[in-house]
Write a protein that holds these residues in place. Structure first.
Motif, PDB file in Angstrom:
ATOM      1  N   GLN A 146      -6.233  15.256   4.764  1.00  0.00           N
ATOM      2  CA  GLN A 146      -7.034  14.089   4.422  1.00  0.00           C
ATOM      3  C   GLN A 146      -7.240  13.259   5.680  1.00  0.00           C
ATOM      4  O   GLN A 146      -6.308  13.051   6.454  1.00  0.00           O
ATOM      5  N   ALA A 147      -8.465  12.791   5.896  1.00  0.00           N
ATOM      6  CA  ALA A 147      -8.799  11.997   7.075  1.00  0.00           C
ATOM      7  C   ALA A 147      -9.085  10.565   6.636  1.00  0.00           C
ATOM      8  O   ALA A 147     -10.043  10.317   5.900  1.00  0.00           O
ATOM      9  N   LYS A 148      -8.243   9.632   7.071  1.00  0.00           N
ATOM     10  CA  LYS A 148      -8.340   8.239   6.657  1.00  0.00           C
ATOM     11  C   LYS A 148      -8.677   7.365   7.863  1.00  0.00           C
ATOM     12  O   LYS A 148      -7.836   7.157   8.735  1.00  0.00           O
ATOM     13  N   ARG A 149      -9.887   6.858   7.914  1.00  0.00           N
ATOM     14  CA  ARG A 149     -10.291   5.971   9.012  1.00  0.00           C
ATOM     15  C   ARG A 149      -9.919   4.537   8.618  1.00  0.00           C
ATOM     16  O   ARG A 149     -10.726   3.777   8.087  1.00  0.00           O
ATOM     17  N   TYR A 150      -8.674   4.195   8.870  1.00  0.00           N
ATOM     18  CA  TYR A 150      -8.151   2.877   8.499  1.00  0.00           C
ATOM     19  C   TYR A 150      -7.747   2.112   9.754  1.00  0.00           C
ATOM     20  O   TYR A 150      -7.359   2.704  10.767  1.00  0.00           O
TER      21      TYR A 150
END
Length: 230
Positions: free
Chosen positions: A101-105
């Protein structure tokens, strides 16, 4: 004064000690080294928060191949489709698929980690993966995040759960300068590329500004910054 009545220069030993062996030039050099810093610390982290969400997904797919040694990795689905907790899927020669999962946070809390894990572990589990990697551009150094990761691993023992934050991504990418050049075009600002990657033979070192280095070798692109880890 020496035994013969002459004046002994400061720092020179009459008895043939270390200073005498070094000579006046060596003494000056040694003193200069003592006064000069041995190294300058390079930036330790990449600016992962500046990646677009699409670039982040492609970076994760590239890391699945180059860091995790997958045979193939690609983003899963397209915008608007149900992904069931999978942004990238990777396939291996002798082990089950892994999902990422790629989370741009900008910030990542324990509650974000729990939601991310449950999105896959509590759903239909596409590809029947045995490993789930949560990747975020944010810093994950947080005692609450670490404790939550431990709890989730205990609750889902059939699933290997990894968490990659800004520090982990930076550490992996420092060993993969090609990916830094591909995804961080402003690498000169990050200052993370090793100068050794641009060394020619016989000690010839190319310059980081695109001009030819010693020996007439062409330099690397301008966005490559030489001040990095060594």
């Amino acid at each position: 004064m020496d035994p013969m009545g002459g004046v002994v220069p400061r720092g020179i030993s009459v008895g043939g000690g270390d200073d005498a062996a070094l000579g006046s030039g060596g003494v000056d050099q040694a003193r200069e080294l003592e006064l000069s810093p041995l190294t300058v610390t390079a930036p330790l982290l990449l600016r992962t928060h500046e990646l677009s969400w699409e670039a982040l997904e492609h970076l994760v797919a590239a890391l699945a191949v180059q860091a995790d040694h997958a045979l193939e990795a690609r983003p899963f689905g397209r915008g608007g489709q149900a992904q069931n907790g999978v942004d990238v899927v990777a396939f291996f020669a002798s082990q089950p698929a892994a999902v990422y999962q790629a989370k741009r946070y900008e910030k990542f809390a324990a509650s974000d980690l729990r939601r991310a894990v449950l999105a896959y572990a509590g759903g239909s589990r596409p590809f029947d993966a045995r490993r789930l990697v949560i990747v975020t551009t944010a810093d994950v150094r947080d005692t609450k995040v670490d404790l939550e990761l431990t709890r989730l691993r205990e609750q889902h023992r059939d699933l290997v759960i990894d968490l990659w934050g800004r520090q982990q991504l930076s550490d992996m990418l420092f060993a993969l300068p090609d990916l830094v050049r591909r995804f961080f075009r402003r690498g000169h600002d990050a200052g993370v590329l090793p100068s050794a990657a641009w060394r020619g033979g016989a000690g010839r070192e190319q310059r980081c500004d695109g001009r030819a280095g010693a020996g007439g070798l062409p330099g690397p692109p301008r966005f490559v910054f030489e001040r990095g880890f060594a």
